[in-house]
Scaffold this active site. Structure first.
Site, short mmCIF file in Angstrom:
data_model
loop_
_atom_site.label_atom_id
_atom_site.label_comp_id
_atom_site.label_asym_id
_atom_site.label_seq_id
_atom_site.Cartn_x
_atom_site.Cartn_y
_atom_site.Cartn_z
N LYS A 229 0.81 -1.22 0.00
CA LYS A 229 0.00 0.00 0.00
C LYS A 229 0.85 1.27 0.00
O LYS A 229 2.04 1.25 0.30
CB LYS A 229 -0.99 -0.03 1.17
CG LYS A 229 -2.15 -0.97 0.85
CD LYS A 229 -3.27 -0.90 1.83
CE LYS A 229 -4.41 -1.81 1.33
NZ LYS A 229 -5.44 -2.01 2.35
N ARG A 263 -3.72 -10.12 4.63
CA ARG A 263 -4.09 -10.11 3.21
C ARG A 263 -2.88 -9.59 2.42
O ARG A 263 -2.49 -8.43 2.59
CB ARG A 263 -5.30 -9.19 3.03
CG ARG A 263 -5.82 -9.10 1.61
CD ARG A 263 -7.04 -8.18 1.57
NE ARG A 263 -7.56 -8.01 0.22
CZ ARG A 263 -7.08 -7.13 -0.65
NH1 ARG A 263 -6.11 -6.34 -0.32
NH2 ARG A 263 -7.61 -7.05 -1.86
C1 YH5 Z 1 -7.87 -4.39 3.09
O1 YH5 Z 1 -6.98 -3.73 3.62
N1 YH5 Z 1 -7.61 -3.64 0.67
S1 YH5 Z 1 -8.05 -3.35 -2.01
C2 YH5 Z 1 -3.49 0.32 -2.98
C3 YH5 Z 1 -2.21 -0.18 -3.19
C4 YH5 Z 1 -1.94 -1.52 -2.98
C5 YH5 Z 1 -2.97 -2.36 -2.57
C6 YH5 Z 1 -0.32 0.31 -4.51
N2 YH5 Z 1 -9.29 -4.85 -0.13
C7 YH5 Z 1 -8.16 -4.33 1.69
O2 YH5 Z 1 -5.10 -3.93 -1.71
N3 YH5 Z 1 -9.94 -5.91 1.97
C8 YH5 Z 1 -8.32 -3.97 -0.41
O3 YH5 Z 1 -1.25 0.71 -3.56
C9 YH5 Z 1 -9.20 -5.10 1.19
N4 YH5 Z 1 -8.65 -5.23 3.83
C10 YH5 Z 1 -9.65 -5.97 3.28
N5 YH5 Z 1 -10.37 -6.76 4.08
C11 YH5 Z 1 -6.71 -2.21 -1.85
C12 YH5 Z 1 -5.35 -2.78 -1.97
C13 YH5 Z 1 -4.25 -1.86 -2.40
C14 YH5 Z 1 -4.51 -0.52 -2.60
#
Ligand code: YH5
Length: 289
Positions: A229, A263
């Site tokens: 993230k 996750r």
């Molecule tokens: C979460 O924390 N996150 S989608 C921005 C990024 C990298 C990854 C590059 N669904 C979660 O994974 N479900 C998402 O920057 C989720 N908890 C749960 N339960 C966002 C994501 C991401 C966003």
């Protein structure tokens, strides 16, 4: 690593996920940004290959998502989301009967079709706030992850504000637990998630990550998603595809503070990190010297 979380998650239909050790949820994005255009044969095959790799690396849960919830993302129609995720869920269920599948969605229609296709957990970043979502999950009898988010994905990072971020996230999650219980979703089916990066500044994320103990108050298992993230980008200066080591560090810190599920995008390295983490914790708990 504290152990006050429930020892099992009831996923319905006689399926229980034991939480006696930290579990890994592998992220499977099925959207046009990830595997060409979602819904066709090529993207389904590519997604199944990715799922297969994550299972062989040790993922306990595969989180299938067809709507992008990244900051600034546009909404996806029900039809497009179904076309992307259902063939993938069916394929995973057929190929890996033992793996738990979660569906990352906030739409009741998608929850319904995903559970019919073999998913056992609804992973909803809006914590079942969509019209009919609570009743749908109650009826489906599956497990659900309730995540905290301030605002909505398109605008949530514009100016996040809290007076007391930990207390406010906790109060929100407790209110959603109450809403679930009221419609007949028992506590044994619930996971809670502080929602790292969802309407939060770097400082808010860091405060939450350092105070996960406070989020154990409801006595429910915690899920943590910090993998790759933006907060890691802010701290390390690295682009999304170079955030592996910092992602593993955050997963480890989360599990050390009692997170039951992490996750992640990168399953293999996280499996190794959590294995040593669990071993040290076990030695700490059983030592009589
Ligand atoms: C979460 O924390 N996150 S989608 C921005 C990024 C990298 C990854 C590059 N669904 C979660 O994974 N479900 C998402 O920057 C989720 N908890 C749960 N339960 C966002 C994501 C991401 C966003």
């Amino acid at each position: 690593m504290s152990t006050n979380a429930a020892a099992v998650l009831d996923c319905g239909a006689g399926c229980f996920l034991s939480l006696d050790r930290p579990r890994i949820m592998g992220i499977l994005n099925v959207n046009p940004d990830s595997f060409t255009d979602g819904g066709d044969f090529f993207s389904t095959a590519a997604a199944l290959e990715r799922a297969s790799a994550m299972v062989s690396e040790g993922a306990d849960i595969i989180d299938v998502g067809g709507e992008s919830s990244r900051p600034g993302a546009e909404p996806v129609s029900i039809a497009d989301e179904l076309a992307r995720v259902i063939p993938v869920i069916e394929g995973i269920r057929r190929t890996f009967p033992g793996v738990i599948i979660s569906i990352d969605t906030c739409k009741p229609e998608v929850m319904r079709a995903a559970v019919a296709a073999g998913a056992q957990i609804v992973n909803d970043i809006t914590a079942l706030r969509a019209e009919g979502a609570l009743e749908t999950v109650a009826e489906l009898g599956c497990a659900v992850c309730l995540m905290h988010m301030q605002g909505e994905p398109r605008t949530m990072q514009h100016a996040p504000h809290y007076d007391e971020v930990v207390a406010e996230v906790l109060a929100f999650l407790e209110a959603r637990v109450d809403a679930c219980v009221k419609v007949g979703i028992p506590r044994q089916r619930l996971l809670l998630d502080p929602g790292i990066g969802f309407g939060k500044s770097l400082e808010h994320n860091l405060t939450l990550l350092g105070r996960l103990d406070a989020l154990h108050a409801p006595g429910l298992p915690l899920l943590l998603g910090a993998s790759r993230k933006s907060m890691i980008g802010a701290l390390t200066g690295r682009p999304a595809d170079e955030r592996l080591y910092a992602s593993i560090a955050l997963a480890t810190l989360g599990v050390w503070q009692g997170a039951a599920v992490v996750r992640v995008h990168d399953v293999r390295g996280t499996v190794d990190a959590l294995r040593v983490c669990a071993a040290v914790n076990k030695a700490r708990g059983t030592s009589n010297t």
